[in-house]
Design a protein around this motif. Structure first.
Motif, PDB file in Angstrom:
ATOM      1  N   LEU A  61      15.267  11.499 -12.696  1.00 34.05           N
ATOM      2  CA  LEU A  61      14.012  12.040 -12.158  1.00 34.05           C
ATOM      3  C   LEU A  61      13.863  11.723 -10.675  1.00 34.05           C
ATOM      4  CD1 LEU A  61      11.558  11.229 -15.100  1.00 34.05           C
ATOM      5  CD2 LEU A  61      12.343  13.496 -14.371  1.00 34.05           C
ATOM      6  N   VAL A  62      14.265  10.517 -10.280  1.00 37.29           N
ATOM      7  CA  VAL A  62      14.175  10.124  -8.870  1.00 37.29           C
ATOM      8  C   VAL A  62      15.028  11.051  -7.998  1.00 37.29           C
ATOM      9  CG1 VAL A  62      14.876   8.309  -7.237  1.00 37.29           C
ATOM     10  CG2 VAL A  62      13.552   7.722  -9.276  1.00 37.29           C
ATOM     11  N   ARG A  63      16.197  11.432  -8.490  1.00 40.40           N
ATOM     12  CA  ARG A  63      17.079  12.307  -7.699  1.00 40.40           C
ATOM     13  C   ARG A  63      16.432  13.665  -7.415  1.00 40.40           C
ATOM     14  NH1 ARG A  63      22.273  10.365  -7.392  1.00 40.40           N
ATOM     15  NH2 ARG A  63      22.761   8.707  -8.895  1.00 40.40           N
ATOM     16  N   ALA A  64      15.594  14.116  -8.328  1.00 41.60           N
ATOM     17  CA  ALA A  64      15.069  15.481  -8.226  1.00 41.60           C
ATOM     18  C   ALA A  64      13.606  15.545  -7.807  1.00 41.60           C
ATOM     19  CB  ALA A  64      15.242  16.183  -9.577  1.00 41.60           C
ATOM     20  N   THR A  65      12.967  14.397  -7.547  1.00 40.94           N
ATOM     21  CA  THR A  65      11.536  14.388  -7.217  1.00 40.94           C
ATOM     22  C   THR A  65      11.266  13.372  -6.108  1.00 40.94           C
ATOM     23  OG1 THR A  65      10.962  12.630  -8.776  1.00 40.94           O
ATOM     24  CG2 THR A  65      11.039  14.875  -9.657  1.00 40.94           C
ATOM     25  N   ASP A  66       9.997  13.196  -5.809  1.00 42.85           N
ATOM     26  CA  ASP A  66       9.574  12.165  -4.863  1.00 42.85           C
ATOM     27  C   ASP A  66       9.103  10.896  -5.569  1.00 42.85           C
ATOM     28  OD1 ASP A  66      10.177  13.460  -2.522  1.00 42.85           O
ATOM     29  OD2 ASP A  66       8.217  14.435  -2.341  1.00 42.85           O
ATOM     30  N   LEU A  67       9.439  10.763  -6.823  1.00 35.79           N
ATOM     31  CA  LEU A  67       9.020   9.584  -7.574  1.00 35.79           C
ATOM     32  C   LEU A  67       9.827   8.350  -7.174  1.00 35.79           C
ATOM     33  CD1 LEU A  67       8.638  11.101 -11.159  1.00 35.79           C
ATOM     34  CD2 LEU A  67       6.823  10.568  -9.511  1.00 35.79           C
ATOM     35  N   ILE A  68       9.240   7.184  -7.412  1.00 38.29           N
ATOM     36  CA  ILE A  68       9.908   5.899  -7.199  1.00 38.29           C
ATOM     37  C   ILE A  68      10.227   5.301  -8.568  1.00 38.29           C
ATOM     38  CG2 ILE A  68       9.673   3.555  -6.276  1.00 38.29           C
ATOM     39  CD1 ILE A  68       7.550   4.579  -4.389  1.00 38.29           C
TER      40      ILE A  68
ATOM     41  N   ALA B  22       0.827  -1.205   0.000  1.00 39.07           N
ATOM     42  CA  ALA B  22       0.000   0.000   0.000  1.00 39.07           C
ATOM     43  C   ALA B  22       0.861   1.254   0.000  1.00 39.07           C
ATOM     44  CB  ALA B  22      -0.928  -0.011   1.215  1.00 39.07           C
ATOM     45  N   ARG B  23       1.920   1.286   0.821  1.00 41.79           N
ATOM     46  CA  ARG B  23       2.803   2.461   0.858  1.00 41.79           C
ATOM     47  C   ARG B  23       3.524   2.621  -0.480  1.00 41.79           C
ATOM     48  NH1 ARG B  23       7.094   2.902   5.152  1.00 41.79           N
ATOM     49  NH2 ARG B  23       6.937   5.120   4.605  1.00 41.79           N
ATOM     50  N   TYR B  24       3.941   1.501  -1.062  1.00 44.95           N
ATOM     51  CA  TYR B  24       4.628   1.531  -2.361  1.00 44.95           C
ATOM     52  C   TYR B  24       3.691   2.089  -3.433  1.00 44.95           C
ATOM     53  CZ  TYR B  24       6.678  -0.406  -6.678  1.00 44.95           C
ATOM     54  OH  TYR B  24       7.190  -0.578  -7.946  1.00 44.95           O
ATOM     55  N   ALA B  25       2.454   1.611  -3.447  1.00 47.59           N
ATOM     56  CA  ALA B  25       1.513   2.027  -4.486  1.00 47.59           C
ATOM     57  C   ALA B  25       1.059   3.465  -4.310  1.00 47.59           C
ATOM     58  CB  ALA B  25       0.304   1.094  -4.490  1.00 47.59           C
ATOM     59  N   ALA B  26       1.059   3.966  -3.082  1.00 47.23           N
ATOM     60  CA  ALA B  26       0.523   5.304  -2.815  1.00 47.23           C
ATOM     61  C   ALA B  26       1.403   6.414  -3.357  1.00 47.23           C
ATOM     62  CB  ALA B  26       0.333   5.485  -1.311  1.00 47.23           C
ATOM     63  N   CYS B  27       2.684   6.122  -3.631  1.00 45.78           N
ATOM     64  CA  CYS B  27       3.610   7.146  -4.135  1.00 45.78           C
ATOM     65  C   CYS B  27       3.540   7.249  -5.654  1.00 45.78           C
ATOM     66  CB  CYS B  27       5.036   6.819  -3.713  1.00 45.78           C
ATOM     67  SG  CYS B  27       5.280   6.768  -1.920  1.00 45.78           S
ATOM     68  N   GLY B  28       4.030   8.364  -6.171  1.00 42.21           N
ATOM     69  CA  GLY B  28       4.142   8.516  -7.621  1.00 42.21           C
ATOM     70  C   GLY B  28       5.301   7.689  -8.164  1.00 42.21           C
ATOM     71  N   HIS B  29       5.141   7.176  -9.373  1.00 44.95           N
ATOM     72  CA  HIS B  29       6.152   6.296  -9.956  1.00 44.95           C
ATOM     73  C   HIS B  29       6.598   6.786 -11.331  1.00 44.95           C
ATOM     74  CE1 HIS B  29       5.743   2.783  -7.128  1.00 44.95           C
ATOM     75  NE2 HIS B  29       4.643   3.470  -6.831  1.00 44.95           N
ATOM     76  N   VAL B  30       7.874   6.517 -11.630  1.00 42.37           N
ATOM     77  CA  VAL B  30       8.376   6.680 -12.987  1.00 42.37           C
ATOM     78  C   VAL B  30       8.530   5.267 -13.554  1.00 42.37           C
ATOM     79  CG1 VAL B  30      10.742   6.920 -12.071  1.00 42.37           C
ATOM     80  CG2 VAL B  30      10.263   7.481 -14.462  1.00 42.37           C
ATOM     81  N   TYR B  31       7.880   5.017 -14.679  1.00 43.02           N
ATOM     82  CA  TYR B  31       7.863   3.675 -15.267  1.00 43.02           C
ATOM     83  C   TYR B  31       8.817   3.641 -16.460  1.00 43.02           C
ATOM     84  CZ  TYR B  31       6.048  -0.701 -17.183  1.00 43.02           C
ATOM     85  OH  TYR B  31       5.927  -1.984 -17.653  1.00 43.02           O
TER      86      TYR B  31
END
Length: 299
Positions: free
Chosen positions: A233-240, A187-196
């Motif tokens: 992108l991960v370095r500069a954002t809250d994305l996973i 749930a915590r993993y899915a709740a964040c924004g992701h870069v695919y």
């Protein structure tokens, strides 16, 4: 036009060297009559008597003298072609090898591979080109010597494949991200924004299918085609980003890596090197594959 009997070259070479049918027959372990028949065939094939009687012996005709050196060189060249390759002289080997790789390979293994090769063969050069798909045509047409990555179903059945190491997917976030602390649940993993990451512009993968079975859906904010862009992108954002662990170790330097929740973990997969079978026995190619195994191999 009938094809010439190339075995006659050896007979002619021995006859010209010995100048005597009996001695030539003994040297080739033939009977004198068999050697006489072979000489008759040579005369018919070349349109020249080649050896003519002078007293008790035989002397070569002008055509035979002209052929002597040429025939000897032809036999020498044939022996070279049909003999095992000479030992590889790495100190003087001058060759450019083309490696087709996915992004992340050069960043992770390029420097070590270049150093390993330079130590043994300082004149060898490597050319790295991008691997946008799993099509094996570049291996078949000879434009690529070696391909590295995950072998695909579309790869030709004749292509040789050798595993280098096993890898698995991990999650990556910037330092200080909320997922850097506490247990990470689906749930915590899915709740964040992701870069695919998808080279084929796909919008979901195996993890999304698993999340569906758990009644969850992750928010894919953006889609990129390579690991480097995703991790930038991960370095500069809250994305996973979810990436291969070993293959991207250099790219992930300074970022926080976490193990995926057990419910989301996918089976490990192999990173392999692939080559066309026509390069199997080539000494330089075998040496190159040995260098890649030495630097990258973990299996």
């Amino acid at each position: 036009m009938s094809k010439p009997d190339l075995n006659l070259l050896l007979t002619l070479d021995v006859l010209l060297a010995e100048g005597n049918v009996a001695r030539a027959a003994q040297r080739l372990q033939l009977s004198p009559s068999a050697m006489s028949r072979a000489l008759a065939r040579l005369r018919a094939t070349t349109g020249d008597p080649l050896l003519v009687r002078a007293g008790r012996g035989l002397v070569p005709t002008p055509r035979a003298l002209a052929l002597r050196e040429q025939v000897s060189q032809l036999l020498h060249d044939a022996q070279v072609v049909l003999s095992p390759a000479d030992a590889l002289d790495l100190a003087h080997l001058q060759q450019v090898f083309t490696l087709r790789v996915r992004d992340g390979f050069v960043e992770n293994y390029g420097a070590a591979l270049l150093a390993h090769i330079a130590q043994q063969a300082p004149r060898v050069r490597l050319r790295f080109i991008a691997k946008p798909d799993k099509d094996s045509t570049p291996l078949r047409d000879g434009s690529v010597d070696l391909e590295l990555g995950v072998p695909g179903d579309s790869m030709g059945p004749e292509v040789r494949v050798q595993g280098l190491f096993r890898d698995r997917f991990v999650g990556v976030v910037r330092p200080g991200h909320p997922l850097c602390s506490d247990d990470i649940t689906p749930a915590r993993y899915a709740a964040c924004g992701h870069v695919y990451i998808s080279r084929r512009a796909q919008t979901r993968g195996a993890i999304d299918d698993t999340l569906d079975t758990l009644g969850l859906q992750r928010d894919i904010v953006t889609i990129v085609s390579d690991f480097s862009a995703a991790l930038a992108l991960v370095r500069a954002t809250d994305l996973i980003a979810t990436v291969p662990e070993h293959y991207t170790s250099a790219l992930r330097r300074g970022l926080h890596t976490f193990t995926l929740p057990p419910q989301l973990a996918t089976p490990p997969f192999s990173i392999a090197m692939c080559w066309h079978p026509r390069l199997d026995a080539d000494p330089a190619q075998r040496w190159l594959r040995g260098c890649v195994r030495a630097v990258c191999g973990r299996e």
